[in-house]
Design a protein around this motif. Structure first.
Motif: not given
Ligand SMILES: [Zn+2]
Length: 112
Positions: A69-74, A85-91
């Protein structure tokens, strides 16, 4: 070999659980990022089980897909490898599953 010691603990636990009975089936879950090779587990199992109450038992291996679960976009997303990495680009994310190694169930036939 890493897998051999894992199989030894699985067989130990199943032998104890048998309490004098015979183990028919052991089901384990292996996360795909656990670093454990299911093939190697399946290969070692009959050897390690020989001479124990687990001898002859079936081994079911269920591979668990890794997810985080992404910390940035959830978002929750699959992490097939350690560089995902998350599809939003967050690692920055928390792993939800995929690193586990669990004994899911042990089927025992009681001694007659
Ligand atoms: Zn994300």
């Amino acid at each position: 070999m890493h897998e051999l010691s894992i199989v030894c603990s699985i067989v130990d636990l199943a032998s104890q659980a048998a309490e004098g009975g015979v183990v028919r089936r052991v089901t384990i879950e292996i996360g795909k990022l656990s670093g454990v090779a299911p093939d190697a587990i399946a290969f070692c199992f009959p050897e390690v089980a020989r001479g124990t109450p687990v001898e002859g038992a079936a081994l079911d291996i269920r591979e668990v897909d890794a997810e985080a679960r992404c910390d940035v976009c959830g978002a929750e997303f699959p992490t097939p490898d350690l560089l995902s990495e998350c599809p939003c680009g967050s690692r920055q994310f928390k792993r939800l599953r995929g690193e586990e190694l669990n004994i899911k169930s042990i089927e025992i036939e009681e001694a007659a």
